[in-house]
Design an enzyme around this catalytic site. Structure first.
Site, PDB file in Angstrom:
ATOM      1  N   LYS B  76       0.856  -1.194   0.000  1.00  0.00           N
ATOM      2  CA  LYS B  76       0.000   0.000   0.000  1.00  0.00           C
ATOM      3  C   LYS B  76       0.888   1.238   0.000  1.00  0.00           C
ATOM      4  O   LYS B  76       1.951   1.239   0.628  1.00  0.00           O
ATOM      5  CB  LYS B  76      -0.896  -0.035   1.244  1.00  0.00           C
ATOM      6  CG  LYS B  76      -1.961   1.051   1.306  1.00  0.00           C
ATOM      7  CD  LYS B  76      -2.849   0.842   2.546  1.00  0.00           C
ATOM      8  CE  LYS B  76      -3.930   1.909   2.676  1.00  0.00           C
ATOM      9  NZ  LYS B  76      -4.789   1.675   3.854  1.00  0.00           N
ATOM     10  N   SER B 151      -9.745   1.752   2.848  1.00  0.00           N
ATOM     11  CA  SER B 151      -8.836   2.531   2.027  1.00  0.00           C
ATOM     12  C   SER B 151      -7.828   1.680   1.243  1.00  0.00           C
ATOM     13  O   SER B 151      -7.274   2.167   0.270  1.00  0.00           O
ATOM     14  CB  SER B 151      -8.081   3.517   2.908  1.00  0.00           C
ATOM     15  OG  SER B 151      -7.234   2.815   3.802  1.00  0.00           O
ATOM     16  N   SER B 175      -9.917  -0.739   6.941  1.00  0.00           N
ATOM     17  CA  SER B 175      -9.310  -0.459   5.633  1.00  0.00           C
ATOM     18  C   SER B 175      -8.674  -1.654   4.932  1.00  0.00           C
ATOM     19  O   SER B 175      -8.360  -1.583   3.755  1.00  0.00           O
ATOM     20  CB  SER B 175      -8.262   0.651   5.766  1.00  0.00           C
ATOM     21  OG  SER B 175      -8.901   1.900   5.749  1.00  0.00           O
TER      22      SER B 175
END
Lengths: 485, 474
Positions: B76, B151, B175
């Site tokens: 990420k 996210s 997330s």
């Protein structure tokens, strides 16, 4: 004589002192810090506040804060909670400072200050807390830009907040002197105000004598010496009283000291003051300070000036002036006590420290830690005098010579300089007989009752012996010999 | 390409010389290329990955390869990797290069994992649909009109679409789990502090954690065993050894609670509810105790979450000020405008909303009413949860009220968007481990994710239980 307007008022002063800790690494990372290094060379992703970095505990800082707390008779909190103080500034890379808010490590202590011709006065310590320093903004290095040096960012500080117990600039000066002496004794801060390792803000207000309500508080910053703190306070007190007398109101504000003019001026008003939005630092879990930890710190603490003063004036029988000089710095006191490991003559050791050693250090602008002679060597000189081997004046010569040859013993030096006193009565008798034989007229005068002539004969003996005659024994022999004539 | 569900299959293929790491990397690179429209990767380190693959192939031949040789991983874009860009999908640090690697990344590399690129996400991990990225929305590979979730949208989709074998995300309020649910993958949020946060760009420090998205619980266990453990760079990391995540529950019967409110709540998609009950029945049939419990405090978790996370975020994001790195506004003329304009131009609307909210709840005069209150409720929820775990081993719920929603459907309604996290934030508020695993599909054939939570540090047991459930796999 009418009462001066200034006498109508009572002054209330509290000080906030920031002291930079002498730990090897910064408060929340492993960067080393040394004053005066090239800008931005003592930094790391942590102190630069790079994304993803986290602070970590530095137990040394906790230890240092505990030391100061104990020295100031404070209560030490068991749990250390950390907080963030949020504000934007160019030299604060993270946008917040890690500090302690509602739970300072030390609370509720006091120190005593010495005032001329007065009893010591107790100044309360409200709190001591740990925090980190910001970097440095330099506004005067470049015409168009402010330059930022982040070496200092993250350097550990403790903030010592006093109760509003001081009444004038002189008390503030003495308070700072005590604080500086303590941090230096504890070896936690070098106490250098010029380099910024010790910084002081003063909160000052005035009120009519007997009033129970404090006047409006004004904070004064940017004073770079103890004397300037004193001057700024005295100026500010005068300014506030005159303003009130002129019918003006004092506004809550932060003022700065102008060292050139000796005045203060408005820096910012408190109404527009920042809201620091303190909240618990989520990156540092609370840290427990156990009793064992505190006991361990206690063990490591040196004897503090107050204890030494007491010991010197009572146990050692020194006068207060001498005691104060000897405790001025830990190093001097240490040196003095190390001499005492080798001699029982405390008075002589104190005298040597107070006179010859101090004079030499002053003359050479040396610190005691740079002094070439070992405490043991001073004790050797004292032993030579006490043993009657050298005279006091000869001892000064030994001292001076020893500094040049610190590897040699005092006795060797005295011998090399031919300063060892003659206490052999046969040798002495020869010189005495010679002196008496040379002055038959004076001998007659002596016989006629002029006892004081012993001194003259002694002078001759000393001359003949080139100063080596032990005066005590010699003078006894002179008298005996004269009486036998 | 061959769909490897778990690393053990890759390992076997490598050992039996059916494939090479180089071939695997090439295939992933091809997939990334052909699925570019998904917008999962912000940057692909192709040359580096190829070079690493060659070296690891050699190591395999020499018998010196690490435990993750051949594991191709995406990270990420809020996880730092030395000498690589990391932007938190934000304009404000668009061209920022990290000087160090996150502990998690470091540990993966030591075991010969290959980091193939950085993955799109919501800006500073703030969002539930990946629509808040400064670099565009990530598309769900099952239906390109639907969101990936967020996210960690890029993280989930990269695994869903076989752009890499596994990926790292971060979970502050769901997330990892929510996008995993939307993409039919396994998303794991470990016990708070299990994996060091060193190198994870902070959103809300007391909630954040790194975790993996995988296609099997085996891989979750494997990755966890490598990334977990004490770290001198993170004071909040669990200090005692936590590296053994392989655990066999055997046929031992478990006590499982499901929170009635999670199923009674308005807006829970019927198929999601059905899937949950289907699992409940299955577990009961297997002899486990499954009981409904009530947790009325659940209605507070969203306000508590947004009060506390925005407070922390407002402070954590103060460092992005146009001063020492990252975007500096060209319109800045002095200190104040440098900070103000850089932040105004650099942050997206959701990030600004949360910074303002957080600044508000911390401001003097409101602090006690919001921040202190929320802290208290956090404690109450933690206590209630601890009570539940006195009687139960696990708590079961859907991961999300619905399956993946349409792109744009909720982007103008922050409250609706925030409710997408309603079942997931609980674990972050309390700090307990939670996993989302795929369990059936809805009428439109979109995957449904269910969530299982366990008590603090019961990660191994939790993963073992999910293995026993044998969820349906992609």
């Amino acid at each position: 004589m009418s009462e001066s307007i200034y006498d109508k008022y009572e002054t209330v002063i509290g000080l906030e002192v920031h002291t930079q800790m002498l730990t090897k690494s910064k408060a929340y990372c492993a960067d080393e810090y040394e004053y005066g290094a090239n800008p931005n060379t003592q930094v790391s992703p942590i102190s630069l506040g790079h994304p993803g970095t986290l602070p970590k505990h530095n137990l040394e800082v906790v230890k240092y804060a505990v030391k100061m707390g104990l020295a100031c008779n404070c209560t030490i909190a068991e749990w250390q909670h950390y907080a963030r103080k949020n504000y934007f500034y160019a030299d604060l890379p993270k946008g917040y400072q890690i500090t302690q808010d509602k739970t300072p490590i030390c609370t509720n202590g006091f120190i005593e200050i010495k005032l001329k011709d007065k009893e010591p006065k107790r100044i309360g310590i409200t709190r001591i807390h740990m925090e980190e320093d910001a970097g440095k903004s330099m506004h005067d290095q470049d015409v168009y830009n402010t330059l930022i040096d982040l070496n200092r960012a993250g350097v550990p500080l403790i903030e010592i907040v006093s109760e509003p117990d001081m009444k004038n600039g002189e008390e503030a000066y003495q308070y700072l002197t005590e604080i500086k002496q303590l941090v230096k004794y504890l070896d936690i801060c070098d106490g250098n105000m010029e380099e910024g390792s010790l910084r002081c803000d003063a909160n000052i207000s005035v009120m009519l004598k007997g009033s129970k309500v404090f006047g409006t508080k004004v904070e004064v910053k940017n004073m770079n010496s103890f004397r300037n703190v004193q001057k700024a306070i005295d100026y500010e007190v005068k300014r506030q009283i005159e303003a009130i007398e002129a019918g003006k109101t004092i506004v809550m504000e932060t003022r700065s000291f102008d060292a050139q003019k000796g005045t203060t001026f408005t820096l910012r008003s408190k109404e527009g003051a920042a809201d620091y939005r303190y909240f618990p630092e989520p990156d540092l879990p609370p840290l427990r300070v156990t009793q064992a930890f505190i006991d361990d710190v206690k063990q490591q603490m040196p004897a503090l000036p107050k204890a030494l003063f007491h010991k010197y004036t009572t146990e050692f029988g020194l006068n207060e002036y001498d005691a104060n000089v000897l405790i001025e710095s830990k190093e001097i006191a240490n040196y003095f006590e190390q001499i005492l490991a080798f001699t029982k003559n405390i008075k002589a050791a104190a005298n040597w420290m107070m006179t010859s050693v101090k004079a030499y250090l002053n003359e050479q602008a040396l610190h005691i830690t740079d002094f070439k002679l070992q405490p043991k060597q001073i004790a050797e000189i004292i032993a030579l005098i006490d043993g009657g081997k050298v005279s006091s004046s000869a001892a000064q010569k030994v001292f001076a010579a020893m500094i040049e040859k610190p590897a040699e013993s005092a006795e060797n030096i005295a011998q090399q300089l031919n300063l060892i006193q003659e206490s052999n009565t046969d040798e002495l008798q020869k010189w005495i007989d010679e002196a008496i034989a040379a002055n038959p007229a004076k001998v007659a005068e002596y016989k006629a009752g002029k006892q004081s002539l012993v001194g003259m004969f002694m002078g001759d003996v000393m001359k003949l012996s080139k100063g080596k005659a032990d005066p005590k024994i010699a003078s006894k022999l002179v008298k005996e010999t004269l009486d036998k004539q | 390409m061959e769909n490897y569900i778990s690393y053990s299959q890759i390992s076997e293929a490598l050992n039996s010389k059916k494939t090479t790491v180089t071939a695997l990397v090439d295939q992933y690179l091809q997939n990334i290329e052909s699925k570019k429209h998904l917008n999962a990767f912000l940057e692909v380190w192709a040359d580096e990955a190829k070079a690493a693959a060659q070296q690891i192939d050699k190591k395999i031949a020499d018998g010196t390869a690490g435990k993750l040789a051949g594991m191709v991983i995406g990270i990420k874009d809020n996880i730092c990797y030395k000498n690589h860009k990391v932007s938190a999908s934000s304009k404000i640090i668009e061209n920022f290069t990290s000087l160090y690697s996150a502990t998690a990344v470091e540990r993966l590399l030591v075991e010969d994992a290959i980091i193939i690129g950085r993955l799109n996400c919501d800006e500073f991990a703030m969002g539930a649909s990946n629509e808040n990225s400064a670099y565009g929305t990530v598309l769900n590979d099952f239906d390109n009109t639907k969101v990936s979730g967020g996210s960690s949208g890029g993280t989930a989709v990269s695994v869903q679409a076989q752009l890499c074998h596994a990926a790292l995300g971060s979970d502050t309020g769901g997330s990892i789990r929510q996008p995993a649910a939307f993409t039919g993958t396994f998303g794991y949020k470990p016990t708070y502090g299990t994996i060091s946060r060193w190198g994870l760009i902070a959103y809300a420090s007391s909630f954040d954690i790194i975790g993996p998205v995988t296609k099997s619980v085996d891989d979750t266990q494997l990755l966890l065993s490598i990334m977990a453990g004490a770290d001198e760079y993170d004071a909040t990391a669990i200090q005692e050894p936590t590296n053994d995540f392989s655990f066999d529950l055997g046929t031992q019967k478990q006590r499982i609670a499901y929170i009635q409110e999670t199923l009674d709540m308005e807006g829970v998609q019927p198929e999601v509810k059905e899937a949950t009950f289907k699992l409940i029945e299955k577990l009961k049939a297997e002899g486990h105790i499954v009981e409904a419990i009530s947790l009325p405090e659940l209605s507070y978790v969203i306000p508590v979450y947004y009060t506390l996370t925005t407070a922390e975020a407002s402070s954590n994001l103060s460092r992005y000020a146009g001063m020492h790195y990252g975007l500096r506004s060209k319109n800045a003329v002095d200190l104040e405008t440098t900070i103000r304009k850089s932040r105004t131009e650099g942050f997206g609307p959701e990030v600004k909303r949360r910074i303002m909210l957080g600044t508000f709840v911390l401001s003097s005069g409101y602090y006690d009413a919001y921040y202190t209150k929320a802290q208290k409720v956090r404690r109450v929820v933690a206590n209630k949860t601890a009570e539940i775990f006195k009687n139960y081993d696990f708590i079961l719920s859907p991961t999300t009220p619905t399956t993946a929603f349409k792109i744009g459907e909720k982007s103008n309604d922050p409250i609706q968007m925030y409710l997408a996290d309603i079942f997931t934030v609980h674990a972050n508020i309390v700090g307990i481990p939670a996993i989302s695993f795929p369990y059936g599909n809805d009428n439109e054939n979109m995957p449904i994710g269910l969530q299982l939570m366990a008590n603090h540090k019961q990660d191994a047991k939790l993963l073992a239980m999910v293995k026993n459930i044998r969820p349906n796999i992609l």
